[in-house]
Design a protein around this motif. Structure first.
Motif, PDB file in Angstrom:
ATOM      1  N   MET A  48      27.821  32.884  49.424  1.00 14.95           N
ATOM      2  CA  MET A  48      27.088  31.988  50.295  1.00 14.95           C
ATOM      3  C   MET A  48      26.636  30.760  49.502  1.00 14.95           C
ATOM      4  O   MET A  48      26.062  30.883  48.430  1.00 14.95           O
ATOM      5  N   ILE A  49      26.868  29.582  50.049  1.00 18.42           N
ATOM      6  CA  ILE A  49      26.457  28.341  49.381  1.00 18.42           C
ATOM      7  C   ILE A  49      25.032  28.015  49.809  1.00 18.42           C
ATOM      8  O   ILE A  49      24.720  27.965  50.989  1.00 18.42           O
ATOM      9  N   GLU A  50      24.186  27.797  48.815  1.00 16.96           N
ATOM     10  CA  GLU A  50      22.792  27.460  49.093  1.00 16.96           C
ATOM     11  C   GLU A  50      22.694  26.035  49.626  1.00 16.96           C
ATOM     12  O   GLU A  50      23.365  25.141  49.148  1.00 16.96           O
ATOM     13  N   ASN A  51      21.865  25.862  50.646  1.00 23.13           N
ATOM     14  CA  ASN A  51      21.660  24.539  51.222  1.00 23.13           C
ATOM     15  C   ASN A  51      20.965  23.650  50.185  1.00 23.13           C
ATOM     16  O   ASN A  51      19.900  23.985  49.699  1.00 23.13           O
ATOM     17  N   THR A  52      21.580  22.521  49.829  1.00 23.93           N
ATOM     18  CA  THR A  52      20.988  21.652  48.814  1.00 23.93           C
ATOM     19  C   THR A  52      20.160  20.534  49.422  1.00 23.93           C
ATOM     20  O   THR A  52      19.600  19.730  48.711  1.00 23.93           O
ATOM     21  N   VAL A  53      20.102  20.462  50.749  1.00 24.60           N
ATOM     22  CA  VAL A  53      19.240  19.477  51.405  1.00 24.60           C
ATOM     23  C   VAL A  53      18.201  20.225  52.234  1.00 24.60           C
ATOM     24  O   VAL A  53      18.541  21.097  53.022  1.00 24.60           O
ATOM     25  N   LYS A  54      16.936  19.871  52.010  1.00 18.00           N
ATOM     26  CA  LYS A  54      15.833  20.475  52.752  1.00 18.00           C
ATOM     27  C   LYS A  54      15.036  19.349  53.396  1.00 18.00           C
ATOM     28  O   LYS A  54      15.248  18.170  53.104  1.00 18.00           O
ATOM     29  N   TYR A  55      14.081  19.725  54.251  1.00 15.89           N
ATOM     30  CA  TYR A  55      13.280  18.738  54.969  1.00 15.89           C
ATOM     31  C   TYR A  55      11.809  19.105  54.908  1.00 15.89           C
ATOM     32  O   TYR A  55      11.448  20.281  54.922  1.00 15.89           O
ATOM     33  N   SER A  56      10.959  18.086  54.852  1.00 14.58           N
ATOM     34  CA  SER A  56       9.516  18.323  54.867  1.00 14.58           C
ATOM     35  C   SER A  56       8.997  18.056  56.276  1.00 14.58           C
ATOM     36  O   SER A  56       9.617  17.320  57.045  1.00 14.58           O
ATOM     37  N   GLU A  57       7.862  18.646  56.596  1.00 17.34           N
ATOM     38  CA  GLU A  57       7.267  18.476  57.924  1.00 17.34           C
ATOM     39  C   GLU A  57       6.877  17.025  58.195  1.00 17.34           C
ATOM     40  O   GLU A  57       6.821  16.598  59.338  1.00 17.34           O
ATOM     41  N   ASN A  58       6.565  16.259  57.128  1.00 19.08           N
ATOM     42  CA  ASN A  58       6.110  14.889  57.339  1.00 19.08           C
ATOM     43  C   ASN A  58       7.237  13.851  57.311  1.00 19.08           C
ATOM     44  O   ASN A  58       6.988  12.663  57.196  1.00 19.08           O
ATOM     45  N   GLY A  59       8.495  14.308  57.427  1.00 22.19           N
ATOM     46  CA  GLY A  59       9.578  13.356  57.661  1.00 22.19           C
ATOM     47  C   GLY A  59      10.429  12.929  56.481  1.00 22.19           C
ATOM     48  O   GLY A  59      11.034  11.868  56.508  1.00 22.19           O
ATOM     49  N   PHE A  60      10.509  13.754  55.440  1.00 25.23           N
ATOM     50  CA  PHE A  60      11.396  13.433  54.314  1.00 25.23           C
ATOM     51  C   PHE A  60      12.580  14.393  54.277  1.00 25.23           C
ATOM     52  O   PHE A  60      12.467  15.540  54.694  1.00 25.23           O
ATOM     53  N   TRP A  61      13.710  13.909  53.746  1.00 25.94           N
ATOM     54  CA  TRP A  61      14.780  14.816  53.342  1.00 25.94           C
ATOM     55  C   TRP A  61      14.702  14.908  51.828  1.00 25.94           C
ATOM     56  O   TRP A  61      14.275  13.961  51.158  1.00 25.94           O
ATOM     57  N   ILE A  62      15.053  16.059  51.281  1.00 23.51           N
ATOM     58  CA  ILE A  62      15.005  16.280  49.839  1.00 23.51           C
ATOM     59  C   ILE A  62      16.345  16.898  49.443  1.00 23.51           C
ATOM     60  O   ILE A  62      16.707  17.968  49.928  1.00 23.51           O
ATOM     61  N   LYS A  63      17.072  16.222  48.589  1.00 25.04           N
ATOM     62  CA  LYS A  63      18.386  16.694  48.162  1.00 25.04           C
ATOM     63  C   LYS A  63      18.332  17.120  46.702  1.00 25.04           C
ATOM     64  O   LYS A  63      17.880  16.363  45.851  1.00 25.04           O
ATOM     65  N   LYS A  64      18.791  18.339  46.445  1.00 22.53           N
ATOM     66  CA  LYS A  64      18.821  18.830  45.068  1.00 22.53           C
ATOM     67  C   LYS A  64      20.188  18.518  44.463  1.00 22.53           C
ATOM     68  O   LYS A  64      21.218  18.833  45.043  1.00 22.53           O
ATOM     69  N   GLU A  65      20.171  17.874  43.309  1.00 19.24           N
ATOM     70  CA  GLU A  65      21.396  17.597  42.548  1.00 19.24           C
ATOM     71  C   GLU A  65      21.126  18.016  41.110  1.00 19.24           C
ATOM     72  O   GLU A  65      20.416  17.326  40.390  1.00 19.24           O
ATOM     73  N   ALA A  66      21.682  19.163  40.720  1.00 20.22           N
ATOM     74  CA  ALA A  66      21.425  19.749  39.399  1.00 20.22           C
ATOM     75  C   ALA A  66      19.923  19.933  39.217  1.00 20.22           C
ATOM     76  O   ALA A  66      19.307  20.638  39.998  1.00 20.22           O
ATOM     77  N   ASP A  67      19.310  19.261  38.240  1.00 15.57           N
ATOM     78  CA  ASP A  67      17.861  19.435  38.018  1.00 15.57           C
ATOM     79  C   ASP A  67      17.045  18.275  38.591  1.00 15.57           C
ATOM     80  O   ASP A  67      15.873  18.127  38.308  1.00 15.57           O
ATOM     81  N   LYS A  68      17.701  17.438  39.429  1.00 16.76           N
ATOM     82  CA  LYS A  68      17.010  16.308  40.044  1.00 16.76           C
ATOM     83  C   LYS A  68      16.837  16.561  41.538  1.00 16.76           C
ATOM     84  O   LYS A  68      17.652  17.224  42.164  1.00 16.76           O
ATOM     85  N   TYR A  69      15.779  16.008  42.091  1.00 18.82           N
ATOM     86  CA  TYR A  69      15.507  16.104  43.516  1.00 18.82           C
ATOM     87  C   TYR A  69      15.324  14.692  44.044  1.00 18.82           C
ATOM     88  O   TYR A  69      14.445  13.972  43.578  1.00 18.82           O
ATOM     89  N   ILE A  70      16.163  14.302  44.990  1.00 28.16           N
ATOM     90  CA  ILE A  70      16.110  12.949  45.539  1.00 28.16           C
ATOM     91  C   ILE A  70      15.442  13.033  46.905  1.00 28.16           C
ATOM     92  O   ILE A  70      15.781  13.890  47.720  1.00 28.16           O
ATOM     93  N   ILE A  71      14.468  12.162  47.142  1.00 26.55           N
ATOM     94  CA  ILE A  71      13.704  12.182  48.387  1.00 26.55           C
ATOM     95  C   ILE A  71      13.953  10.893  49.163  1.00 26.55           C
ATOM     96  O   ILE A  71      13.927   9.808  48.595  1.00 26.55           O
TER      97      ILE A  71
END
Length: 119
Positions: free
Chosen positions: A1-24
Motif C-alpha cells: 500500500m502506498i502511503e498518501n503523501t498529501v494531507k490537508y489541515s482543517e484551516n485550508g492548507f495542503w501539506i505534501k511530504k517529499e522525503a524529509d521536507k513538508y511543503i505547505i
C-alpha cells in the motif's frame, strides 16, 4: 500500500511530504473559504509552532491569520507570493506553495486529514 503523501489541515492548507521536507500550500477549501487573495504576509524562516500564524492574508471574504498546520522549521518561503499574492488562488502546487518545513513530527503529519474537506 502506498502511503498518501498529501494531507490537508482543517484551516485550508495542503501539506505534501517529499522525503524529509513538508511543503505547505493553500488548498481548494482554503481558496474557497478566503475568496480572491489580494495581499499576503509571509513568515520568516526558522522555527514555527502550530499555535503560530503561518500567513496573514487579505482576501475578498476576510482578513485572516492562518495558523501553521504543523510545527517544525521553515527552511524556504515562496517569496514570489509577496508581489503576486493572487498565486495563492492557483490550483498549481508549484505556484501556490507557501513554505517548506523540516523537523516535522511524523505522527503530527499522519494525524492530518486525507481529504481536502471540499465536497
Amino acid at each position: 500500500m502506498i502511503e498518501n503523501t498529501v494531507k490537508y489541515s482543517e484551516n485550508g492548507f495542503w501539506i505534501k511530504k517529499e522525503a524529509d521536507k513538508y511543503i505547505i500550500g493553500l488548498s481548494e477549501k482554503g481558496q474557497d473559504d478566503l475568496g480572491e487573495v489580494s495581499f499576503i504576509d509571509l513568515p520568516e524562516t526558522g522555527a514555527i509552532k502550530t499555535t503560530d500564524t503561518l500567513i496573514g492574508v487579505e482576501a475578498a471574504k476576510a482578513m485572516t491569520d492562518l495558523a501553521s498546520p504543523l510545527a517544525g522549521t521553515i527552511t524556504a518561503v515562496n517569496e514570489a507570493l509577496e508581489n503576486n499574492p493572487e498565486n495563492l488562488n492557483s490550483t498549481d502546487a508549484t505556484v501556490n506553495w507557501i513554505v517548506e518545513l523540516t523537523d516535522v513530527s511524523e505522527e503530527a503529519f499522519a494525524a492530518l486529514q486525507n481529504e481536502s474537506g471540499l465536497e
